[in-house]
Write a protein that holds these residues in place. Structure first.
Motif, PDB file in Angstrom:
ATOM      1  N   ALA A  67       0.833  -1.207   0.000  1.00 15.27           N
ATOM      2  CA  ALA A  67       0.000   0.000   0.000  1.00 15.27           C
ATOM      3  C   ALA A  67       0.866   1.255   0.000  1.00 15.27           C
ATOM      4  N   ALA A  68       1.964   1.235   0.745  1.00 18.88           N
ATOM      5  CA  ALA A  68       2.874   2.385   0.777  1.00 18.88           C
ATOM      6  C   ALA A  68       3.561   2.573  -0.568  1.00 18.88           C
ATOM      7  N   ILE A  69       3.912   1.487  -1.225  1.00 17.47           N
ATOM      8  CA  ILE A  69       4.504   1.579  -2.562  1.00 17.47           C
ATOM      9  C   ILE A  69       3.491   2.185  -3.529  1.00 17.47           C
ATOM     10  N   HIS A  70       2.267   1.715  -3.448  1.00 22.51           N
ATOM     11  CA  HIS A  70       1.201   2.240  -4.308  1.00 22.51           C
ATOM     12  C   HIS A  70       0.994   3.737  -4.076  1.00 22.51           C
ATOM     13  N   ARG A  71       0.942   4.140  -2.813  1.00 18.19           N
ATOM     14  CA  ARG A  71       0.773   5.565  -2.483  1.00 18.19           C
ATOM     15  C   ARG A  71       1.938   6.394  -3.034  1.00 18.19           C
ATOM     16  N   ALA A  72       3.149   5.874  -2.920  1.00 20.69           N
ATOM     17  CA  ALA A  72       4.320   6.595  -3.436  1.00 20.69           C
ATOM     18  C   ALA A  72       4.229   6.741  -4.958  1.00 20.69           C
ATOM     19  N   CYS A  73       3.826   5.687  -5.623  1.00 20.53           N
ATOM     20  CA  CYS A  73       3.705   5.753  -7.086  1.00 20.53           C
ATOM     21  C   CYS A  73       2.648   6.770  -7.500  1.00 20.53           C
ATOM     22  N   ILE A  74       1.552   6.814  -6.778  1.00 20.19           N
ATOM     23  CA  ILE A  74       0.510   7.797  -7.075  1.00 20.19           C
ATOM     24  C   ILE A  74       1.009   9.208  -6.763  1.00 20.19           C
ATOM     25  N   ARG A  75       1.602   9.380  -5.596  1.00 25.45           N
ATOM     26  CA  ARG A  75       2.075  10.708  -5.171  1.00 25.45           C
ATOM     27  C   ARG A  75       3.077  11.294  -6.168  1.00 25.45           C
ATOM     28  N   PHE A  76       3.947  10.450  -6.702  1.00 25.95           N
ATOM     29  CA  PHE A  76       4.984  10.925  -7.600  1.00 25.95           C
ATOM     30  C   PHE A  76       4.632  10.712  -9.079  1.00 25.95           C
ATOM     31  N   HIS A  77       3.371  10.382  -9.347  1.00 25.71           N
ATOM     32  CA  HIS A  77       2.829  10.320 -10.701  1.00 25.71           C
ATOM     33  C   HIS A  77       3.545   9.315 -11.602  1.00 25.71           C
ATOM     34  N   LEU A  78       3.814   8.146 -11.060  1.00 28.29           N
ATOM     35  CA  LEU A  78       4.381   7.092 -11.899  1.00 28.29           C
ATOM     36  C   LEU A  78       3.250   6.306 -12.544  1.00 28.29           C
ATOM     37  N   PRO A  79       3.425   5.872 -13.758  1.00 26.67           N
ATOM     38  CA  PRO A  79       2.378   5.108 -14.448  1.00 26.67           C
ATOM     39  C   PRO A  79       2.127   3.763 -13.756  1.00 26.67           C
ATOM     40  N   GLU A  80       0.924   3.270 -13.906  1.00 28.85           N
ATOM     41  CA  GLU A  80       0.573   1.966 -13.332  1.00 28.85           C
ATOM     42  C   GLU A  80       1.487   0.870 -13.861  1.00 28.85           C
ATOM     43  N   SER A  81       1.889   0.998 -15.105  1.00 27.03           N
ATOM     44  CA  SER A  81       2.763  -0.024 -15.693  1.00 27.03           C
ATOM     45  C   SER A  81       4.115  -0.072 -14.971  1.00 27.03           C
ATOM     46  N   THR A  82       4.621   1.072 -14.538  1.00 29.46           N
ATOM     47  CA  THR A  82       5.881   1.098 -13.793  1.00 29.46           C
ATOM     48  C   THR A  82       5.703   0.443 -12.431  1.00 29.46           C
ATOM     49  N   GLU A  83       4.591   0.746 -11.788  1.00 27.83           N
ATOM     50  CA  GLU A  83       4.309   0.124 -10.492  1.00 27.83           C
ATOM     51  C   GLU A  83       4.195  -1.397 -10.640  1.00 27.83           C
ATOM     52  N   ALA A  84       3.542  -1.864 -11.685  1.00 19.86           N
ATOM     53  CA  ALA A  84       3.391  -3.305 -11.912  1.00 19.86           C
ATOM     54  C   ALA A  84       4.745  -3.961 -12.185  1.00 19.86           C
ATOM     55  N   THR A  85       5.581  -3.308 -12.960  1.00 19.79           N
ATOM     56  CA  THR A  85       6.916  -3.840 -13.252  1.00 19.79           C
ATOM     57  C   THR A  85       7.751  -3.895 -11.983  1.00 19.79           C
ATOM     58  N   LEU A  86       7.660  -2.852 -11.156  1.00 20.34           N
ATOM     59  CA  LEU A  86       8.385  -2.833  -9.881  1.00 20.34           C
ATOM     60  C   LEU A  86       7.924  -3.989  -8.992  1.00 20.34           C
ATOM     61  N   ALA A  87       6.623  -4.182  -8.884  1.00 18.55           N
ATOM     62  CA  ALA A  87       6.084  -5.268  -8.061  1.00 18.55           C
ATOM     63  C   ALA A  87       6.571  -6.629  -8.554  1.00 18.55           C
ATOM     64  N   ALA A  88       6.565  -6.819  -9.861  1.00 18.06           N
ATOM     65  CA  ALA A  88       7.020  -8.094 -10.445  1.00 18.06           C
ATOM     66  C   ALA A  88       8.517  -8.291 -10.202  1.00 18.06           C
ATOM     67  N   THR A  89       9.272  -7.219 -10.304  1.00 14.87           N
ATOM     68  CA  THR A  89      10.713  -7.297 -10.077  1.00 14.87           C
ATOM     69  C   THR A  89      11.023  -7.658  -8.635  1.00 14.87           C
ATOM     70  N   ILE A  90      10.318  -7.021  -7.702  1.00 20.46           N
ATOM     71  CA  ILE A  90      10.512  -7.323  -6.289  1.00 20.46           C
ATOM     72  C   ILE A  90      10.177  -8.782  -6.009  1.00 20.46           C
ATOM     73  N   GLN A  91       9.068  -9.236  -6.567  1.00 18.87           N
ATOM     74  CA  GLN A  91       8.640 -10.623  -6.368  1.00 18.87           C
ATOM     75  C   GLN A  91       9.669 -11.601  -6.935  1.00 18.87           C
ATOM     76  N   ALA A  92      10.209 -11.300  -8.099  1.00 20.57           N
ATOM     77  CA  ALA A  92      11.176 -12.191  -8.737  1.00 20.57           C
ATOM     78  C   ALA A  92      12.511 -12.234  -7.969  1.00 20.57           C
ATOM     79  N   GLN A  93      12.866 -11.135  -7.326  1.00 20.35           N
ATOM     80  CA  GLN A  93      14.135 -11.053  -6.590  1.00 20.35           C
ATOM     81  C   GLN A  93      14.039 -11.662  -5.191  1.00 20.35           C
ATOM     82  N   SER A  94      12.822 -11.943  -4.749  1.00 15.76           N
ATOM     83  CA  SER A  94      12.643 -12.437  -3.379  1.00 15.76           C
ATOM     84  C   SER A  94      12.898 -13.909  -3.245  1.00 15.76           C
TER      85      SER A  94
END
Length: 94
Positions: A67-94
């Motif tokens: 939720a905090a990552i999502h809020r940061a992406c919204i606050r700083f106007h990052l596209p949803e696609s960037t947020e999705a790529t970040l989430a996938a990257t984090i998941q893959a690195q875990s």
């Protein structure tokens, strides 16, 4: 470069870290983002292809605050696609 032009990306990176994201080679990430006016595009590119530079995004602790990552992406106007790529990257690195 003026302080005002650096603050948005630096605040965004700090927000990710506060949400539990660990960033490998953070210094390189910050340097590259500071070199451009279009830091959001640069960030998206580094999330997707930064591994060659040693830039990786992964869980920094047991729990990521999505939720905090999502809020940061919204606050700083990052596209949803960037947020999705970040989430996938984090998941893959875990």
């Amino acid at each position: 470069m003026s302080k005002a032009s650096v603050e948005p990306f630096a605040e965004f990176v700090d927000s990710l870290k506060q949400a539990g994201v660990a960033i490998s080679n953070e210094e390189e990430l910050r340097e590259r983002l500071s070199e451009t006016q279009h830091w959001r595009f640069a960030f998206a590119t580094l999330v997707a292809y930064g591994q060659a530079l040693g830039i990786r995004f992964k869980k920094g602790c047991d729990r990521i605050n999505k939720a905090a990552i999502h809020r940061a992406c919204i606050r700083f106007h990052l596209p949803e696609s960037t947020e999705a790529t970040l989430a996938a990257t984090i998941q893959a690195q875990s």
